[in-house]
Design an enzyme around this catalytic site. Structure first.
Site, PDB file in Angstrom:
ATOM      1  CG  ASP A 224      -2.093   0.921   1.110  1.00 44.41           C
ATOM      2  OD1 ASP A 224      -2.647   1.016  -0.005  1.00 44.41           O
ATOM      3  OD2 ASP A 224      -2.465   1.540   2.116  1.00 44.41           O
TER       4      ASP A 224
ATOM      5  CG  ASP B 153       0.137   7.919  -2.794  1.00 43.16           C
ATOM      6  OD1 ASP B 153      -0.289   8.772  -3.599  1.00 43.16           O
ATOM      7  OD2 ASP B 153       0.037   8.028  -1.559  1.00 43.16           O
TER       8      ASP B 153
ATOM      9  CD  GLU C 102      -4.745   9.182  -2.233  1.00 45.40           C
ATOM     10  OE1 GLU C 102      -4.697  10.334  -1.775  1.00 45.40           O
ATOM     11  OE2 GLU C 102      -4.297   8.184  -1.626  1.00 45.40           O
TER      12      GLU C 102
ATOM     13  CG  ASN D 180      -7.602   0.847   1.954  1.00 50.44           C
ATOM     14  OD1 ASN D 180      -8.185  -0.060   1.374  1.00 50.44           O
ATOM     15  ND2 ASN D 180      -6.488   1.383   1.480  1.00 50.44           N
ATOM     16  CB  VAL D 181      -9.738  -0.645   8.428  1.00 45.93           C
ATOM     17  CG1 VAL D 181      -9.774  -0.388   9.929  1.00 45.93           C
ATOM     18  CG2 VAL D 181     -11.133  -0.525   7.821  1.00 45.93           C
TER      19      VAL D 181
END
Length: 282
Positions: free
Chosen positions: A84, A106, A136, A233-234
């Protein structure tokens, strides 16, 4: 159980009109808690390791990736491995040999044109190796090292027309969008723009991703999925549960030195948090 691909889990959830949760792994206990919570909920989940977590482990991906994959394979739940918020090209290239089925590349801090160029190249590289790529567009904000961001400020939200063009020009498999959430929120007070989510879902062919879901209340998450959000997403919510249990134990046992005594309840608290979020998604 063998690892499942992120793309498969996202496609399956999208076809069913459900969401699929991705939980951040920082320590081995995080990975164990995510697997345990998924087993208890009877739901699939994505274990994701961020670039910041890799930096925490000295910059090397292989050890934390191998440990996380081993936990996932030993679980009875359907679990995927995702890398991520990657900004570093060397880390991006490390994803494939480390066994990741997906990467979130990203380039959101670059100008729009540079973002498109860099992301398109990352997608080309990933697709040549069978890797599903998320990107993103917009400013979610709140990550470590970033200045505070007002998620409701003008210009922060993702524009549907721009998002459609971005997906077309980059070829990304999923798009993280800015719709009112923020990273690193410790209170669940975010209010999402559900009209915008629906507009984005209509305009963008790729599945949508909600970053910063730890700060989003249960009903807002349910509404977001109904409006078209897929990957949820957490991260911070797990850390909040973990740290709360560690603090409680050490406050009650000032002379305690055995980390197993506080890591066990911390892991259990994270597993409960995982199961709770997974219960929102169908």
């Amino acid at each position: 159980m063998p690892l499942v691909s992120t793309g498969e889990l996202v496609a399956r959830a999208r076809a069913a009109g459900h969401g699929v949760a991705a939980f951040n792994v920082i320590t081995l206990e995080h990975a164990e808690a995510i697997a345990l919570g998924a087993e208890r909920a009877g739901s699939p989940a994505i274990l994701q390791i961020s670039e910041n977590a890799v930096k925490f482990h000295g910059g090397g991906l292989s050890a934390i990736a191998a440990a996380t994959a081993a936990v996932a394979r030993a679980s009875s739940a359907s679990l995927a491995l995702h890398l991520d918020h990657v900004t570093d090209a060397e880390l991006l290239r490390a994803a494939h040999p480390a066994g990741f089925s997906s990467v979130m590349f990203d380039a959101s801090k670059l100008s729009y044109g540079e973002n498109v160029k860099a992301t398109a190249e990352a997608v080309r590289w990933g697709h040549e190796r069978g890797i599903w790529v998320e990107a993103e567009l917009g400013e979610v904000g709140g990550k470590e090292g970033e200045p505070p961001l007002d998620a409701h400020a003008p210009g922060v939200r993702t524009d549907p027309a721009e998002a459609a063009a971005y997906v077309r020009d980059t070829g990304v498999d999923a798009l993280a969008v800015a719709v009112g959430s923020s990273h690193a929120m410790t209170e669940r007070t975010a209010t999402l723009d559900h009209e915008l989510i629906a507009s984005l879902a209509s305009a963008v062919p790729a599945p949508l991703v909600l970053h910063g879901s730890s700060g989003v209340p249960d009903e807002e998450i349910r509404r977001a999925i109904a409006s078209g959000m897929v990957k949820i997403n957490v991260g911070t919510a797990l850390n909040t549960a973990f740290t709360g249990e560690v603090r409680a134990y050490l406050a009650a046992h000032e002379q305690g030195v055995d980390p197993r005594k506080y890591l066990a309840p911390a892991r259990e608290a994270m597993a409960g948090t995982v199961a709770g979020f997974l219960g929102l998604l169908t």
